[in-house]
Design an enzyme around this catalytic site. Sequence first.
Site, PDB file in Angstrom:
ATOM      1  N   LYS A 104     -50.924  19.593  24.746  1.00  0.00           N
ATOM      2  CA  LYS A 104     -51.061  19.338  23.173  1.00  0.00           C
ATOM      3  C   LYS A 104     -50.950  18.629  21.793  1.00  0.00           C
ATOM      4  O   LYS A 104     -50.982  17.081  22.831  1.00  0.00           O
ATOM      5  CB  LYS A 104     -50.243  21.084  23.292  1.00  0.00           C
ATOM      6  CG  LYS A 104     -51.611  21.560  24.710  1.00  0.00           C
ATOM      7  CD  LYS A 104     -50.604  23.509  23.871  1.00  0.00           C
ATOM      8  CE  LYS A 104     -50.940  24.203  25.067  1.00  0.00           C
ATOM      9  NZ  LYS A 104     -51.065  25.452  25.207  1.00  0.00           N
ATOM     10  N   GLU A 134     -56.205  30.435  33.234  1.00  0.00           N
ATOM     11  CA  GLU A 134     -55.657  30.581  31.660  1.00  0.00           C
ATOM     12  C   GLU A 134     -55.817  31.912  31.124  1.00  0.00           C
ATOM     13  O   GLU A 134     -56.604  31.615  30.041  1.00  0.00           O
ATOM     14  CB  GLU A 134     -55.528  29.622  31.063  1.00  0.00           C
ATOM     15  CG  GLU A 134     -55.057  27.673  31.935  1.00  0.00           C
ATOM     16  CD  GLU A 134     -54.680  27.283  30.778  1.00  0.00           C
ATOM     17  OE1 GLU A 134     -52.915  27.074  31.064  1.00  0.00           O
ATOM     18  OE2 GLU A 134     -55.123  27.158  29.376  1.00  0.00           O
ATOM     19  N   GLU A 141     -58.115  26.578  23.126  1.00  0.00           N
ATOM     20  CA  GLU A 141     -57.503  26.308  22.379  1.00  0.00           C
ATOM     21  C   GLU A 141     -58.785  25.655  21.378  1.00  0.00           C
ATOM     22  O   GLU A 141     -59.013  26.029  20.658  1.00  0.00           O
ATOM     23  CB  GLU A 141     -56.278  25.902  22.110  1.00  0.00           C
ATOM     24  CG  GLU A 141     -55.489  26.015  22.677  1.00  0.00           C
ATOM     25  CD  GLU A 141     -53.764  25.753  22.370  1.00  0.00           C
ATOM     26  OE1 GLU A 141     -53.042  24.776  22.739  1.00  0.00           O
ATOM     27  OE2 GLU A 141     -53.044  26.901  23.175  1.00  0.00           O
ATOM     28  N   GLY A 156     -47.417  24.118  29.620  1.00  0.00           N
ATOM     29  CA  GLY A 156     -48.124  23.963  28.090  1.00  0.00           C
ATOM     30  C   GLY A 156     -46.889  23.745  27.816  1.00  0.00           C
ATOM     31  O   GLY A 156     -45.900  21.841  28.208  1.00  0.00           O
ATOM     32  N   ASN A 159     -49.758  19.705  30.408  1.00  0.00           N
ATOM     33  CA  ASN A 159     -50.784  19.997  28.736  1.00  0.00           C
ATOM     34  C   ASN A 159     -50.083  19.643  27.132  1.00  0.00           C
ATOM     35  O   ASN A 159     -49.231  20.653  27.365  1.00  0.00           O
ATOM     36  CB  ASN A 159     -51.404  20.904  28.538  1.00  0.00           C
ATOM     37  CG  ASN A 159     -52.527  21.035  27.848  1.00  0.00           C
ATOM     38  OD1 ASN A 159     -52.534  20.474  26.997  1.00  0.00           O
ATOM     39  ND2 ASN A 159     -52.845  21.902  27.542  1.00  0.00           N
TER      40      ASN A 159
HETATM   41  P1  PGA Z   1     -48.270  27.093  27.872  1.00  0.00           P
HETATM   42  O1  PGA Z   1     -49.510  26.536  27.642  1.00  0.00           O
HETATM   43  O2  PGA Z   1     -47.588  27.119  29.078  1.00  0.00           O
HETATM   44  O3  PGA Z   1     -47.169  26.932  26.479  1.00  0.00           O
HETATM   45  O4  PGA Z   1     -48.058  29.272  27.753  1.00  0.00           O
HETATM   46  C1  PGA Z   1     -50.820  26.405  29.175  1.00  0.00           C
HETATM   47  C2  PGA Z   1     -51.594  25.479  28.637  1.00  0.00           C
HETATM   48  O5  PGA Z   1     -52.375  26.375  27.757  1.00  0.00           O
HETATM   49  O6  PGA Z   1     -52.441  25.643  29.182  1.00  0.00           O
END
Ligand code: PGA
Length: 262
Positions: free
Chosen positions: A14, A176, A106, A243, A12
């Site tokens: 983002k 998550e 988020e 992420g 992901n």
């Molecule tokens: P992160 O994000 O691996 O940066 O903690 C995971 C996500 O939000 O899918």
Amino acid sequence: MSTARTLLLAGNWKMNLDHLEAISTVQKLAWALRDAKVDLTAVDVVVLPPFTDIRSVQTLVQGDKLWLRYGAQDVSRHEPGAHTGEIAATFLSRLGCTYVVVGHSERRADNHETNDVVAAKVKAALGHDLVPILCVGESLDQREDGTHVEFTLAQLEESLAGLSAEDLTGLVIAYEPVWAIGTGKTATAEDAAEMAAAIRGWLREIYGDSLAESTRILYGGSVKTDNVADILVSDDVDGALVGGASLSGPDFAALCKAAVGQ
Ligand code: PGA
């Protein structure tokens, strides 16, 4: 993870990497996976870039016949029409997307997405042959007061309202915990296993054995190359939503190699 379900590692991105950076990141990922001899028939490696990158990723994946899948980070609950700024599921399907993230914490926080909205998005995705990666998970307060399982299962139930076992074939659920996202705090392998087992148990109770056995359950939250193998030890954890550690092609390929255990 169970051998009956294909391991899924989804990156992901983002709101990172523009369409030019997306091309070089996906190229480097493909090369690094090849160099590391990761068996791509044993694992689904997926990138989830921003909307504006998807056409570029499609051109590269199809043109170079890369063994990678891709998808989006959100989808509109509406059909095409007068919904300024929204992206319809049918548009994503036509760009060759396989997956779409729905209900990421988020978006639940920044865009006030309720479980009702999330359920409508799951429906829209399924209606256009996209596999929803439905995100659920508790806050730190809920974890600390011991209501994390109850909260997460209630969120799941409301986010799947009105959908039958038949509708949900192929569904992916990502557990998550909000406190572990982007914080460097990973849930322990035991935490991930506990919740994945609770989710699978709930699926069995509500939808029956077949959906419970076929649904892939991912863990997400600060997954890195050095902790992914531990997280995947549980039979109920079928992959990871990654992420930060998916933003570099070589790093994500190293994580995939560690996950496959080669
Ligand atoms: P992160 O994000 O691996 O940066 O903690 C995971 C996500 O939000 O899918």
